[in-house]
Design a protein around this motif. Structure first.
Motif, PDB file in Angstrom:
ATOM      1  N   THR A 117       0.637  -1.536  -0.236  1.00 48.40           N
ATOM      2  CA  THR A 117       0.107   0.238  -0.331  1.00 48.40           C
ATOM      3  C   THR A 117       0.661   1.514   0.391  1.00 48.40           C
ATOM      4  OG1 THR A 117      -2.085  -1.152   1.190  1.00 48.40           O
ATOM      5  CG2 THR A 117      -1.861   1.209   1.347  1.00 48.40           C
ATOM      6  N   GLU A 118       1.781   1.437   0.759  1.00 51.86           N
ATOM      7  CA  GLU A 118       2.694   2.646   0.837  1.00 51.86           C
ATOM      8  C   GLU A 118       3.851   3.257  -0.746  1.00 51.86           C
ATOM      9  OE1 GLU A 118       2.312   4.735   3.189  1.00 51.86           O
ATOM     10  OE2 GLU A 118       0.488   3.979   3.990  1.00 51.86           O
ATOM     11  N   LEU A 119       4.123   1.915  -1.158  1.00 51.31           N
ATOM     12  CA  LEU A 119       4.391   2.354  -2.811  1.00 51.31           C
ATOM     13  C   LEU A 119       3.190   2.675  -3.552  1.00 51.31           C
ATOM     14  CD1 LEU A 119       6.759   1.965  -4.290  1.00 51.31           C
ATOM     15  CD2 LEU A 119       6.665  -0.387  -4.266  1.00 51.31           C
ATOM     16  N   LEU A 120       2.459   2.103  -3.471  1.00 59.56           N
ATOM     17  CA  LEU A 120       1.405   2.231  -4.250  1.00 59.56           C
ATOM     18  C   LEU A 120       1.017   3.747  -3.847  1.00 59.56           C
ATOM     19  CD1 LEU A 120      -1.743  -0.637  -3.943  1.00 59.56           C
ATOM     20  CD2 LEU A 120      -0.022   0.279  -5.995  1.00 59.56           C
ATOM     21  N   VAL A 121       0.859   4.369  -2.677  1.00 57.93           N
ATOM     22  CA  VAL A 121       0.931   5.652  -2.713  1.00 57.93           C
ATOM     23  C   VAL A 121       1.377   6.330  -3.316  1.00 57.93           C
ATOM     24  CG1 VAL A 121       0.146   7.747  -0.538  1.00 57.93           C
ATOM     25  CG2 VAL A 121      -1.138   5.039  -0.240  1.00 57.93           C
ATOM     26  N   GLU A 122       2.645   6.344  -2.802  1.00 61.91           N
ATOM     27  CA  GLU A 122       3.588   6.741  -3.228  1.00 61.91           C
ATOM     28  C   GLU A 122       4.035   7.250  -4.875  1.00 61.91           C
ATOM     29  OE1 GLU A 122       7.913   6.060  -2.037  1.00 61.91           O
ATOM     30  OE2 GLU A 122       7.356   5.205   0.078  1.00 61.91           O
ATOM     31  N   ARG A 123       4.243   6.141  -5.206  1.00 61.60           N
ATOM     32  CA  ARG A 123       4.048   5.844  -7.168  1.00 61.60           C
ATOM     33  C   ARG A 123       2.767   6.886  -7.736  1.00 61.60           C
ATOM     34  NH1 ARG A 123       3.841  -0.389  -9.428  1.00 61.60           N
ATOM     35  NH2 ARG A 123       6.260  -1.257  -8.410  1.00 61.60           N
ATOM     36  N   ILE A 124       1.291   6.275  -6.977  1.00 65.63           N
ATOM     37  CA  ILE A 124       0.034   7.492  -7.493  1.00 65.63           C
ATOM     38  C   ILE A 124       0.485   8.792  -7.388  1.00 65.63           C
ATOM     39  CG2 ILE A 124      -2.261   8.287  -6.604  1.00 65.63           C
ATOM     40  CD1 ILE A 124      -2.516   4.942  -6.389  1.00 65.63           C
ATOM     41  N   ARG A 127       3.350   9.929  -9.716  1.00 66.01           N
ATOM     42  CA  ARG A 127       2.368  10.171 -11.533  1.00 66.01           C
ATOM     43  C   ARG A 127       1.702  11.383 -11.346  1.00 66.01           C
ATOM     44  NH1 ARG A 127      -0.880   4.925 -12.514  1.00 66.01           N
ATOM     45  NH2 ARG A 127      -2.722   5.423 -10.965  1.00 66.01           N
ATOM     46  N   ALA A 128       1.075  11.724  -9.768  1.00 66.38           N
ATOM     47  CA  ALA A 128      -0.020  13.022  -9.822  1.00 66.38           C
ATOM     48  C   ALA A 128       0.479  14.293  -9.726  1.00 66.38           C
ATOM     49  CB  ALA A 128      -0.144  13.242  -8.519  1.00 66.38           C
ATOM     50  N   LYS A 129       2.330  14.433  -9.504  1.00 72.26           N
ATOM     51  CA  LYS A 129       3.027  15.061  -9.365  1.00 72.26           C
ATOM     52  C   LYS A 129       3.575  15.582 -11.040  1.00 72.26           C
ATOM     53  CE  LYS A 129       6.346  17.112  -6.556  1.00 72.26           C
ATOM     54  NZ  LYS A 129       7.372  17.016  -5.460  1.00 72.26           N
ATOM     55  N   GLU A 130       3.728  14.328 -11.326  1.00 74.52           N
ATOM     56  CA  GLU A 130       4.288  14.784 -12.990  1.00 74.52           C
ATOM     57  C   GLU A 130       3.242  15.047 -13.938  1.00 74.52           C
ATOM     58  OE1 GLU A 130       5.633  11.133 -14.488  1.00 74.52           O
ATOM     59  OE2 GLU A 130       7.110  10.472 -12.730  1.00 74.52           O
ATOM     60  N   GLN A 131       1.829  14.753 -13.296  1.00 73.01           N
ATOM     61  CA  GLN A 131       0.910  15.124 -14.128  1.00 73.01           C
ATOM     62  C   GLN A 131       0.099  16.137 -13.675  1.00 73.01           C
ATOM     63  OE1 GLN A 131      -1.246  11.105 -14.839  1.00 73.01           O
ATOM     64  NE2 GLN A 131      -0.057  10.341 -15.975  1.00 73.01           N
ATOM     65  N   ASP A 136      -4.925  13.369  -6.879  1.00 70.98           N
ATOM     66  CA  ASP A 136      -4.081  12.276  -6.237  1.00 70.98           C
ATOM     67  C   ASP A 136      -3.172  13.027  -4.852  1.00 70.98           C
ATOM     68  OD1 ASP A 136      -5.592   9.931  -7.380  1.00 70.98           O
ATOM     69  OD2 ASP A 136      -3.626  10.586  -9.226  1.00 70.98           O
ATOM     70  N   ASN A 137      -4.023  12.578  -3.344  1.00 71.94           N
ATOM     71  CA  ASN A 137      -3.787  12.971  -2.313  1.00 71.94           C
ATOM     72  C   ASN A 137      -3.240  12.047  -1.630  1.00 71.94           C
ATOM     73  OD1 ASN A 137      -5.345  13.323  -0.284  1.00 71.94           O
ATOM     74  ND2 ASN A 137      -6.426  15.078  -1.903  1.00 71.94           N
ATOM     75  N   PRO A 138      -2.157  12.471  -0.522  1.00 72.84           N
ATOM     76  CA  PRO A 138      -1.835  10.730  -0.277  1.00 72.84           C
ATOM     77  C   PRO A 138      -3.737  10.209   0.587  1.00 72.84           C
ATOM     78  CG  PRO A 138      -0.288  11.713   0.280  1.00 72.84           C
ATOM     79  CD  PRO A 138      -1.497  13.308  -0.052  1.00 72.84           C
ATOM     80  N   GLU A 139      -4.306  10.910   1.625  1.00 73.69           N
ATOM     81  CA  GLU A 139      -5.349  11.080   1.763  1.00 73.69           C
ATOM     82  C   GLU A 139      -7.039   9.913   0.585  1.00 73.69           C
ATOM     83  OE1 GLU A 139      -6.110  11.052   4.944  1.00 73.69           O
ATOM     84  OE2 GLU A 139      -4.084  11.129   5.419  1.00 73.69           O
TER      85      GLU A 139
END
Length: 187
Positions: A117-124, A127-131, A136-139
């Motif tokens: 889960t924590e890696l999924l949150v980091e990945r998203i 991705r959100a920052k790039e896009q 796509d905030n952590p919450e």
């Protein structure tokens, strides 16, 4: 090869489906892409879906299944396909099984990409920052992951009970994950 790729948001389904498409030379079918294409084309199913979405509701399983059935009738899926993120609930899994039974095209493999889960949150979040996606905030990501776990965990159990599910570690270099998937589907 008729393959379903399952995994939570950020697990790499889309990335690996694109790679598998090239490796296996079969189409990658995303229900989200199908939905957008049908709406853009103004088909009858697209009009129905647009009306539902414009009202702020989720497109019904029946409409999605109709779009999927139309897509599976196309010539390029004769040698197989990769379904990305569908089915998302047990009702869809049952409907997909019935549809593929009618078409005499049973699934060959179902792969679940496992990512912590924590890696999924980091990945998203990355991705959100790039896009530039503020939603796509952590919450909100954790909420989407919870919804995924609530609705899709039963699908994973459904296929596991049938003995058709392969769990694959979705962490690592893209080539490593692809190699794990290829080993899993050739069992």
């Amino acid at each position: 090869m008729r393959l379903v790729l399952l995994g939570p948001p950020g697990s790499g389904k889309g990335t690996q489906a694109t790679r598998l498409k090239e490796e296996l030379r079969i189409p990658h079918i995303s229900t989200g892409d199908l939905l957008r294409a049908e709406v853009a084309a103004g088909t009858e199913l697209g009009k129905q879906a647009k009306a539902v979405m414009d009202a702020g509701n989720l497109v019904s399983d029946d409409i999605l299944l109709g779009m999927l059935e139309a897509r599976l009738a196309q010539a390029d899926v004769a040698n197989g396909f990769i379904l990305d993120g569908y089915p998302r609930n047990v009702a869809q899994a049952n409907a997909l099984g019935e549809l593929l039974g009618r078409l005499d095209q049973p699934l060959d493999a179902i792969v679940q990409l496992d990512v912590p889960t924590e890696l999924l949150v980091e990945r998203i979040a990355g991705r959100a920052k790039e896009q530039g996606r503020a939603d796509d905030n952590p919450e909100s990501v954790r909420q989407r992951l919870q919804v995924y776990n609530d609705s899709t965990a039963p699908v994973i159990d459904f296929y596991a009970a049938k003995g058709t599910l392969a769990r694959v570690d979705g962490v690592g270099a893209l080539d490593e994950v692809l190699a794990r998937i290829l080993v899993a589907i050739k069992r």
